[in-house]
Design a protein around this motif. Structure first.
Motif, PDB file in Angstrom:
ATOM      1  N   LYS A   1      -6.668  -3.380  -4.150  1.00  0.00           N
ATOM      2  CA  LYS A   1      -5.491  -4.098  -3.666  1.00  0.00           C
ATOM      3  C   LYS A   1      -5.849  -5.139  -2.605  1.00  0.00           C
ATOM      4  CE  LYS A   1      -2.206  -0.361  -4.608  1.00  0.00           C
ATOM      5  NZ  LYS A   1      -1.233   0.597  -4.015  1.00  0.00           N
TER       6      LYS A   1
ATOM      7  N   LYS B   1      -0.609   6.828   2.000  1.00  0.00           N
ATOM      8  CA  LYS B   1      -1.967   7.320   2.197  1.00  0.00           C
ATOM      9  C   LYS B   1      -2.962   6.179   2.319  1.00  0.00           C
ATOM     10  CE  LYS B   1      -1.502  11.722   2.499  1.00  0.00           C
ATOM     11  NZ  LYS B   1      -0.111  11.621   2.986  1.00  0.00           N
ATOM     12  N   GLU B   2      -2.799   5.143   1.506  1.00  0.00           N
ATOM     13  CA  GLU B   2      -3.698   3.991   1.594  1.00  0.00           C
ATOM     14  C   GLU B   2      -3.561   3.318   2.949  1.00  0.00           C
ATOM     15  OE1 GLU B   2      -3.375   3.116  -3.218  1.00  0.00           O
ATOM     16  OE2 GLU B   2      -2.350   1.829  -1.778  1.00  0.00           O
TER      17      GLU B   2
ATOM     18  N   ILE C   1      -5.335   5.449   5.586  1.00  0.00           N
ATOM     19  CA  ILE C   1      -6.793   5.270   5.555  1.00  0.00           C
ATOM     20  C   ILE C   1      -7.180   3.972   6.251  1.00  0.00           C
ATOM     21  CG2 ILE C   1      -8.772   4.855   4.039  1.00  0.00           C
ATOM     22  CD1 ILE C   1      -7.286   6.638   1.947  1.00  0.00           C
ATOM     23  N   LEU C   2      -6.480   2.903   5.909  1.00  0.00           N
ATOM     24  CA  LEU C   2      -6.802   1.606   6.485  1.00  0.00           C
ATOM     25  C   LEU C   2      -6.550   1.603   7.997  1.00  0.00           C
ATOM     26  CD1 LEU C   2      -7.791  -1.204   5.742  1.00  0.00           C
ATOM     27  CD2 LEU C   2      -5.416  -1.876   5.344  1.00  0.00           C
TER      28      LEU C   2
ATOM     29  N   LEU D   1       0.828  -1.198   0.000  1.00  0.00           N
ATOM     30  CA  LEU D   1       0.000   0.000   0.000  1.00  0.00           C
ATOM     31  C   LEU D   1       0.863   1.249   0.000  1.00  0.00           C
ATOM     32  CD1 LEU D   1      -2.690  -0.918   2.711  1.00  0.00           C
ATOM     33  CD2 LEU D   1      -2.818  -1.271   0.230  1.00  0.00           C
ATOM     34  N   THR D   2       0.340   2.330  -0.554  1.00  0.00           N
ATOM     35  CA  THR D   2       1.004   3.623  -0.455  1.00  0.00           C
ATOM     36  C   THR D   2       0.825   4.158   0.961  1.00  0.00           C
ATOM     37  OG1 THR D   2      -0.948   4.925  -1.043  1.00  0.00           O
ATOM     38  CG2 THR D   2       0.413   4.084  -2.870  1.00  0.00           C
TER      39      THR D   2
ATOM     40  N   HIS E   1      -8.399   7.052  -3.528  1.00  0.00           N
ATOM     41  CA  HIS E   1      -7.582   6.206  -2.660  1.00  0.00           C
ATOM     42  C   HIS E   1      -8.383   5.024  -2.122  1.00  0.00           C
ATOM     43  CE1 HIS E   1      -4.082   8.884  -2.561  1.00  0.00           C
ATOM     44  NE2 HIS E   1      -4.952   9.862  -2.606  1.00  0.00           N
ATOM     45  N   ILE E   2      -9.653   5.235  -1.807  1.00  0.00           N
ATOM     46  CA  ILE E   2     -10.503   4.140  -1.337  1.00  0.00           C
ATOM     47  C   ILE E   2     -10.646   3.090  -2.437  1.00  0.00           C
ATOM     48  CG2 ILE E   2     -12.871   3.506  -0.760  1.00  0.00           C
ATOM     49  CD1 ILE E   2     -11.582   4.668   1.636  1.00  0.00           C
TER      50      ILE E   2
ATOM     51  N   ALA F   1      -8.555   2.426  -4.871  1.00  0.00           N
ATOM     52  CA  ALA F   1      -7.280   1.702  -5.005  1.00  0.00           C
ATOM     53  C   ALA F   1      -7.094   0.729  -3.851  1.00  0.00           C
ATOM     54  CB  ALA F   1      -6.128   2.695  -5.053  1.00  0.00           C
ATOM     55  N   LEU F   2      -7.482   1.147  -2.646  1.00  0.00           N
ATOM     56  CA  LEU F   2      -7.356   0.288  -1.467  1.00  0.00           C
ATOM     57  C   LEU F   2      -8.223  -0.956  -1.610  1.00  0.00           C
ATOM     58  CD1 LEU F   2      -6.220  -0.053   1.399  1.00  0.00           C
ATOM     59  CD2 LEU F   2      -8.128   1.344   2.229  1.00  0.00           C
ATOM     60  N   ARG F   3      -9.458  -0.786  -2.055  1.00  0.00           N
ATOM     61  CA  ARG F   3     -10.354  -1.936  -2.248  1.00  0.00           C
ATOM     62  C   ARG F   3      -9.796  -2.890  -3.304  1.00  0.00           C
ATOM     63  NH1 ARG F   3     -15.804   1.757  -2.241  1.00  0.00           N
ATOM     64  NH2 ARG F   3     -16.462   1.346  -0.088  1.00  0.00           N
TER      65      ARG F   3
END
Length: 233
Positions: free
Chosen positions: A206, A159-160, A163-164, A156-157, A199-200, A202-204
């Motif tokens: 990944k 920022k990701e 968020i998590l 993850l980056t 970002h959300i 991209a997070l989902r």
């Protein structure tokens, strides 16, 4: 009684500044305020130094770009990072924040403002708690900033991960867009909250676990209840 010194006596600050005059002024002011200070002139020396509580990081270093130093420090440390720079353009500030800086100061600045910024980033630091967070198939290592899903490593980056980490701090609790932005970006965030959607998404993608990061329409986001996959025989 010096109340600033009383609050700062256990806090270690690393000053990364190639200008000797500026560095000496910063070190002098910080030590007078009660901080334990180490100063280095290069990015290489900063990366070799013991992990401090706060890093004051000049972005214009002679050997390694300060943004790259910021990225490497954040990958291995939870120290609060304040980018101290002559670069006043918004793009430079955004890049530094995206790579893990907690705050920034544009030269010239006063000692009182610097001390206030240090106090602020220290207040925002993650409180002491478990370093490993598990929720269904998800595992977060808050010290190493590593994430896995059912044992599969997920890159993850910063920022990701931020968020998590916000969502995993209290699974099931709904956090508003503004709350997530202020925790994962900057407490003074004033831009459009729609940037969070990118970002959300991209997070989902990944994590690849449907229902793990839930949208609560009109309210924000939360971690949903998802069962870990059964172990294969």
């Amino acid at each position: 009684m010096n109340t600033e010194a009383g609050a700062a006596e256990e806090t270690r600050v690393l000053v990364v500044e190639d200008d000797r005059g500026i560095a000496e002024s910063l070190v002098r002011g910080l030590r007078q305020a009660g901080y334990a200070v180490e100063d280095v002139r290069t990015g290489g020396a900063a990366l070799a130094a013991d992990s401090p509580d706060v890093v004051l990081l000049d972005l214009g270093l002679p050997d390694i770009d300060g943004v790259e130093v910021c990225r490497r420090l954040r990958a291995r440390s939870d120290a609060a990072i304040i980018a101290v720079t002559a670069r006043g353009e918004e793009a430079d500030r955004v890049v530094a924040l995206d790579e893990g800086a907690d705050d920034y100061l544009v030269k010239p600045f006063g000692l009182a403002e610097l001390l206030a910024r240090i106090r602020a980033v220290l207040r925002r630091r993650r409180p002491a708690g478990p370093e490993i967070v598990r929720h269904g198939p998800l595992t977060l290592d808050l010290r190493t900033r590593q994430v896995s899903v059912d044992g599969r490593a997920v890159a993850l980056t910063p920022k990701e991960f931020g968020i998590l980490e916000c969502l995993a701090a209290d699974p099931g609790r709904v956090l508003s867009r503004q709350q997530i932005l202020e925790r994962a970006w900057d407490s003074h965030w004033y831009g459009p909250t729609k940037v969070l959607d990118v970002h959300i998404a991209a997070l989902r993608r990944k994590l690849d676990v449907p229902g793990l990061v839930e949208t609560v329409y009109g309210h924000g986001f939360r971690l949903g209840t998802v069962q870990a996959s059964p172990e294969q025989p």
